[in-house]
Scaffold this motif. Structure first.
Motif, PDB file in Angstrom:
ATOM      1  N   ASP A 314       0.857  -1.074   0.200  1.00  0.00           N
ATOM      2  CA  ASP A 314      -0.070   0.105   0.176  1.00  0.00           C
ATOM      3  C   ASP A 314       0.692   1.148   0.047  1.00  0.00           C
ATOM      4  OD1 ASP A 314       0.735   0.536   2.629  1.00  0.00           O
ATOM      5  OD2 ASP A 314      -1.051  -0.215   3.508  1.00  0.00           O
ATOM      6  N   PRO A 315       0.179   2.369  -0.081  1.00  0.00           N
ATOM      7  CA  PRO A 315       1.165   3.468  -0.149  1.00  0.00           C
ATOM      8  C   PRO A 315       2.334   3.534   0.952  1.00  0.00           C
ATOM      9  CG  PRO A 315      -1.181   4.215  -0.493  1.00  0.00           C
ATOM     10  CD  PRO A 315      -1.240   2.617  -0.054  1.00  0.00           C
ATOM     11  N   ASP A 316       2.109   3.197   1.977  1.00  0.00           N
ATOM     12  CA  ASP A 316       2.913   3.251   3.140  1.00  0.00           C
ATOM     13  C   ASP A 316       3.841   2.003   3.336  1.00  0.00           C
ATOM     14  OD1 ASP A 316       2.164   5.945   3.860  1.00  0.00           O
ATOM     15  OD2 ASP A 316       0.412   5.060   4.667  1.00  0.00           O
ATOM     16  N   GLY A 317       3.568   1.001   2.597  1.00  0.00           N
ATOM     17  CA  GLY A 317       4.486  -0.326   2.934  1.00  0.00           C
ATOM     18  C   GLY A 317       3.636  -1.454   2.618  1.00  0.00           C
ATOM     19  N   TYR A 318       3.523  -2.181   3.540  1.00  0.00           N
ATOM     20  CA  TYR A 318       2.634  -3.603   3.532  1.00  0.00           C
ATOM     21  C   TYR A 318       1.923  -3.649   4.508  1.00  0.00           C
ATOM     22  CZ  TYR A 318       1.736  -8.352   2.430  1.00  0.00           C
ATOM     23  OH  TYR A 318       1.157  -9.817   2.278  1.00  0.00           O
ATOM     24  N   LEU A 319       0.591  -4.207   4.256  1.00  0.00           N
ATOM     25  CA  LEU A 319      -0.554  -3.981   5.403  1.00  0.00           C
ATOM     26  C   LEU A 319      -1.284  -5.418   5.029  1.00  0.00           C
ATOM     27  CD1 LEU A 319      -1.187  -2.726   7.875  1.00  0.00           C
ATOM     28  CD2 LEU A 319      -2.754  -1.279   6.652  1.00  0.00           C
ATOM     29  N   ALA A 320      -1.804  -5.911   6.103  1.00  0.00           N
ATOM     30  CA  ALA A 320      -2.959  -6.854   6.015  1.00  0.00           C
ATOM     31  C   ALA A 320      -4.360  -5.942   6.199  1.00  0.00           C
ATOM     32  CB  ALA A 320      -3.010  -8.033   7.044  1.00  0.00           C
ATOM     33  N   HIS A 321      -4.879  -5.487   5.034  1.00  0.00           N
ATOM     34  CA  HIS A 321      -6.065  -4.796   5.051  1.00  0.00           C
ATOM     35  C   HIS A 321      -7.141  -5.652   5.104  1.00  0.00           C
ATOM     36  CE1 HIS A 321      -3.128  -3.164   2.060  1.00  0.00           C
ATOM     37  NE2 HIS A 321      -3.151  -1.964   2.990  1.00  0.00           N
ATOM     38  N   ASP A 322      -8.314  -5.281   6.001  1.00  0.00           N
ATOM     39  CA  ASP A 322      -9.504  -5.941   6.129  1.00  0.00           C
ATOM     40  C   ASP A 322     -10.416  -4.737   6.662  1.00  0.00           C
ATOM     41  OD1 ASP A 322      -9.907  -6.053   9.073  1.00  0.00           O
ATOM     42  OD2 ASP A 322      -7.912  -6.965   9.085  1.00  0.00           O
ATOM     43  N   PRO A 323     -11.826  -4.995   6.878  1.00  0.00           N
ATOM     44  CA  PRO A 323     -12.611  -3.978   7.167  1.00  0.00           C
ATOM     45  C   PRO A 323     -12.164  -3.358   8.432  1.00  0.00           C
ATOM     46  CG  PRO A 323     -13.923  -5.690   6.284  1.00  0.00           C
ATOM     47  CD  PRO A 323     -12.337  -6.178   6.240  1.00  0.00           C
ATOM     48  N   SER A 324     -11.535  -4.009   9.326  1.00  0.00           N
ATOM     49  CA  SER A 324     -11.321  -3.486  10.777  1.00  0.00           C
ATOM     50  C   SER A 324      -9.805  -2.551  10.429  1.00  0.00           C
ATOM     51  CB  SER A 324     -11.162  -4.232  11.908  1.00  0.00           C
ATOM     52  OG  SER A 324     -10.253  -5.319  11.504  1.00  0.00           O
ATOM     53  N   ASN A 325      -9.085  -2.739   9.289  1.00  0.00           N
ATOM     54  CA  ASN A 325      -7.953  -2.169   9.186  1.00  0.00           C
ATOM     55  C   ASN A 325      -7.859  -1.503   7.777  1.00  0.00           C
ATOM     56  OD1 ASN A 325      -5.376  -1.452   9.719  1.00  0.00           O
ATOM     57  ND2 ASN A 325      -4.367  -3.690   9.104  1.00  0.00           N
ATOM     58  N   ASP A 326      -8.578  -0.637   7.406  1.00  0.00           N
ATOM     59  CA  ASP A 326      -8.886  -0.351   5.896  1.00  0.00           C
ATOM     60  C   ASP A 326      -8.295   1.059   5.815  1.00  0.00           C
ATOM     61  OD1 ASP A 326      -9.697   0.142   3.410  1.00  0.00           O
ATOM     62  OD2 ASP A 326     -12.057   0.300   4.092  1.00  0.00           O
ATOM     63  N   ASN A 327      -7.424   1.436   5.000  1.00  0.00           N
ATOM     64  CA  ASN A 327      -6.888   2.717   4.652  1.00  0.00           C
ATOM     65  C   ASN A 327      -7.243   3.254   3.132  1.00  0.00           C
ATOM     66  OD1 ASN A 327      -4.986   1.080   3.160  1.00  0.00           O
ATOM     67  ND2 ASN A 327      -3.387   1.401   4.413  1.00  0.00           N
ATOM     68  N   GLY A 328      -8.338   2.649   2.560  1.00  0.00           N
ATOM     69  CA  GLY A 328      -8.652   3.072   1.432  1.00  0.00           C
ATOM     70  C   GLY A 328      -7.616   2.086   0.027  1.00  0.00           C
ATOM     71  N   THR A 329      -7.150   1.127   0.499  1.00  0.00           N
ATOM     72  CA  THR A 329      -6.210   0.345  -0.370  1.00  0.00           C
ATOM     73  C   THR A 329      -6.976  -1.006  -0.893  1.00  0.00           C
ATOM     74  OG1 THR A 329      -4.079   1.006   0.446  1.00  0.00           O
ATOM     75  CG2 THR A 329      -3.984  -0.728  -0.635  1.00  0.00           C
ATOM     76  N   ILE A 330      -7.287  -1.112  -2.233  1.00  0.00           N
ATOM     77  CA  ILE A 330      -7.992  -2.376  -2.814  1.00  0.00           C
ATOM     78  C   ILE A 330      -6.825  -2.900  -3.728  1.00  0.00           C
ATOM     79  CG2 ILE A 330      -9.518  -2.869  -4.691  1.00  0.00           C
ATOM     80  CD1 ILE A 330     -11.077  -1.682  -2.253  1.00  0.00           C
ATOM     81  N   SER A 331      -6.928  -4.142  -3.367  1.00  0.00           N
ATOM     82  CA  SER A 331      -5.792  -5.330  -3.876  1.00  0.00           C
ATOM     83  C   SER A 331      -6.514  -6.273  -4.900  1.00  0.00           C
ATOM     84  CB  SER A 331      -5.222  -6.038  -2.512  1.00  0.00           C
ATOM     85  OG  SER A 331      -4.840  -5.467  -1.492  1.00  0.00           O
ATOM     86  N   PRO A 332      -6.183  -6.279  -6.243  1.00  0.00           N
ATOM     87  CA  PRO A 332      -7.032  -6.890  -7.264  1.00  0.00           C
ATOM     88  C   PRO A 332      -6.843  -8.381  -6.668  1.00  0.00           C
ATOM     89  CG  PRO A 332      -5.665  -5.250  -8.304  1.00  0.00           C
ATOM     90  CD  PRO A 332      -5.411  -5.006  -6.804  1.00  0.00           C
ATOM     91  N   THR A 333      -5.845  -9.066  -6.253  1.00  0.00           N
ATOM     92  CA  THR A 333      -6.126 -10.410  -5.749  1.00  0.00           C
ATOM     93  C   THR A 333      -7.304 -10.977  -4.871  1.00  0.00           C
ATOM     94  OG1 THR A 333      -4.553 -12.527  -4.865  1.00  0.00           O
ATOM     95  CG2 THR A 333      -4.566 -10.264  -3.626  1.00  0.00           C
ATOM     96  N   ALA A 334      -7.583  -9.762  -4.014  1.00  0.00           N
ATOM     97  CA  ALA A 334      -8.401 -10.078  -3.000  1.00  0.00           C
ATOM     98  C   ALA A 334     -10.115 -10.545  -3.736  1.00  0.00           C
ATOM     99  CB  ALA A 334      -8.965  -8.786  -2.055  1.00  0.00           C
ATOM    100  N   ALA A 335     -10.596  -9.586  -4.685  1.00  0.00           N
ATOM    101  CA  ALA A 335     -11.523  -9.971  -5.374  1.00  0.00           C
ATOM    102  C   ALA A 335     -11.324 -11.326  -6.465  1.00  0.00           C
ATOM    103  CB  ALA A 335     -12.261  -8.696  -6.230  1.00  0.00           C
TER     104      ALA A 335
END
Length: 431
Positions: A314-335
Motif C-alpha cells: 500500500d502507499p506506506d508499505g505492506y499491510l494486512a487490509h481488512d474492514p477493521s484495518n482499512d486505509n483505502g487500499t484495494i488489492s486486485p487479488t482479493a476479489a
C-alpha cells in the motif's frame, strides 16, 4: 515468453470465459517469464521502474510463492500455454534448487537464495524454518506429484523427489516438544524465540491438515483441536453488515484467509465440528464486499464494482487490509482469487478494473498488487503470494483442477479423516 495481452479495454470486451483465460495467462507470466532465471523458483516480488516499465527482480526466492507458482504451472500445462515437457524441465530445475536449500528439521525458510540454497532472513530472528510457508510449498508439490503421473523416467524421478521433500518435513518437531499447538518458526540460532503459535482462524488450515497427513512426522489430531481451534480469534459468531460469521476475527479478517489454504483444499462440502468451510468463506467474502459497498470511511472508488481488502503493498508499505484495518487500499487479488465464491460480483470488479483503471493496473504480469484512489497511488509491484492465487482460484472456479488433484492425494485424505473432516472427496468413509 508467453503472449502479452496489454490492451485492457479490448480484454474487458471479451466474454467471461475468454476474459478469465486472458487474466490467468497474463498473471501466470509472473511465474514463467518473471521467475528466477536459473532455478525457476518464484521470486518474492518484481518491481516496475521508470517510464519504460522495465521490471526489477527481488533476489529472494519465496517458498510459499513457489508453492502457488507450481500450482499455476499445472494450470498452464492444462491450458496449453506451456508444454508438458517444458513444465517438467522447469520443475526439475526448481526441484534441484529446493534440494540445495538449507532446511530446518525438514522445513524451508520463508526466503532463500536460489543459487546457493542459503537462507535469506525475513527478520533478525525469522532466519530459519517457516512451517506455514513450507505447507504452501508442499501443497503445490503434492499437486504436481498427482498431475505428472506418466510412466517416464523424468516424471518418476520428480514424484520420488517430491516424496523425499514432503516426507522429511518434521511437522511434529514444530510442537516445541509435544505441546498441543504448532509453532510457526524455529531457528538453530534463536530456537523458539519467535514463539508464534499457529492458532485462531487464519490462512493456516492447510498447515494443520498437512501436519496430520504427514507419512513420517505427523502431529496428533489433538494439536489441531486444542491448538488451532482454540484461543482468541477462532470462534466468532457475531454479525457484520447483517451477515453472521462463525469463525475468525472481527469482520473475518483479510480475504487471503479464503484463498491460501483453499487453493488445494476444496471448500465445497468440507466440514468439521467447527464449520462448513464453503459457507464460512462465502460469508467472509460477503462481509468484505459489504464493507466496501457501505464505505463507512468515504474512500474514493469503493463500491459494488470496486472492493477487496487483503494483505498487500500500500502507499506506506505492506499491510494486512481488512474492514477493521482499512486505509483505502484495494488489492486486485482479493476479489479476483474469490471468483469461486461470487462469480458475478467478481466479474463486475474485473471489468471495472480494466475499463476504469486500464494500464495503471494492468501490466506485464497481470494486475499490479494494489491501488489507493484516495492518494492516487498505484503499486509498481507484483507479489508471488498475490499473483499465484489468482491463477489457481480462477482455475478452480472453471474446472476444479487443483481441488481435484490435491483432494485426491491419499495422505491428504488420511489427514482430513484423522482430523474428523467430511468432504465429498472422502467418499462413504467420511466422518
Amino acid at each position: 515468453m508467453l503472449k502479452d495481452d496489454r490492451n485492457p479495454k479490448a480484454l474487458a470486451a471479451l466474454p467471461d470465459g475468454a476474459l478469465i483465460d486472458a487474466v490467468q495467462r497474463q498473471t501466470f507470466r509472473y511465474f514463467w517469464d518473471g521467475a528466477d532465471a536459473a532455478s525457476g523458483l518464484a521470486l518474492d516480488r518484481r518491481t516496475l521502474v521508470g517510464a519504460t516499465g522495465e521490471d526489477l527482480a527481488d533476489e529472494r526466492a519465496a517458498i510459499g510463492g513457489t508453492g502457488f507458482g507450481i500450482m499455476a504451472l499445472i494450470v498452464a500445462v492444462e491450458r496449453g500455454w506451456v508444454t508438458r515437457d517444458a513444465a517438467l524441465e522447469r520443475l526439475g530445475r526448481m526441484r534441484d534448487a529446493l534440494f540445495r536449500a538449507r532446511r530446518y528439521h525438514g522445513a524451508f525458510p520463508h526466503f532463500m537464495d536460489a543459487a546457493s540454497g542459503a537462507t535469506i532472513p525475513m527478520s533478525p530472528k525469522d532466519d530459519a524454518g517457516d512451517l506455514v510457508e513450507t505447507s504452501f510449498l508442499c501443497m503445490g508439490l503434492l499437486c504436481a506429484r498427482q498431475y505428472f503421473s506418466e510412466d517416464t523416467a523424468v516424471a518418476r524421478r520428480l514424484r520420488a523427489d517430491i516424496d523425499t521433500l514432503w516426507h522429511e518435513v518434521e511437522w511434529n518437531w514444530f510442537t516445541q516438544g509435544g505441546r498441543d499447538v504448532l509453532y510457526w518458526h524455529w531457528s538453530p540460532n534463536h530456537g523458539w524465540a519467535m514463539n508464534h503459535e499457529v492458532r485462531g482462524w487464519n490462512e493456516c488450515l492447510i498447515t494443520y491438515v498437512l501436519a496430520a497427513a504427514a507419512p513420517r512426522h505427523a502431529i496428533d489430531p489433538r494439536v489441531y483441536h486444542r491448538g488451532f481451534a482454540a484461543g482468541n480469534g477462532f470462534v466468532n459468531g457475531q454479525s457484520y453488515y447483517g451477515i453472521e460469521i462463525p469463525l475468525g476475527m472481527p469482520y473475518g479478517g483479510p480475504l487471503f484467509f479464503t484463498h491460501y489454504s483453499f487453493c488445494g483444499l476444496d471448500p465445497h462440502g468440507l466440514k468439521d465440528r467447527y464449520a462448513d468451510y464453503w459457507d464460512l468463506n462465502t460469508r467472509h467474502l460477503r462481509i468484505n464486499r459489504a464493507h466496501c459497498v457501505a464505505n463507512p470511511r468515504g474512500f474514493p472508488g469503493y463500491g459494488e464494482s470496486c472492493w477487496g481488502l487483503t494483505a498487500s503493498d500500500d502507499p506506506d508499505g505492506y499491510l494486512a487490509h481488512d474492514p477493521s484495518n482499512d486505509n483505502g487500499t484495494i488489492s486486485p487479488t482479493a476479489a479476483l482469487a474469490s471468483l469461486p465464491y461470487a462469480p458475478a460480483e467478481v466479474m463486475q470488479v474485473l471489468r471495472h478494473f480494466l475499463t476504469v483503471h486500464g494500464e495503471r493496473l494492468w501490466r506485464d504480469y497481470g494486475f499490479v498488487d494494489a491501488f489507493c484512489e484516495q492518494r492516487d497511488w498505484f503499486a509498481n509491484t507484483f507479489l508471488a503470494i498475490d499473483q499465484g492465487p489468482i491463477v489457481v482460484m480462477m482455475e478452480n472456479h472453471r474446472t476444479g483442477l487443483l481441488w481435484k488433484l490435491f483432494m485426491s492425494v491419499p495422505e491428504v485424505q488420511a489427514g482430513l479423516r484423522a482430523l474428523d473432516f467430511s468432504s465429498p472427496h472422502l467418499g462413504a468413509s467420511a466422518a
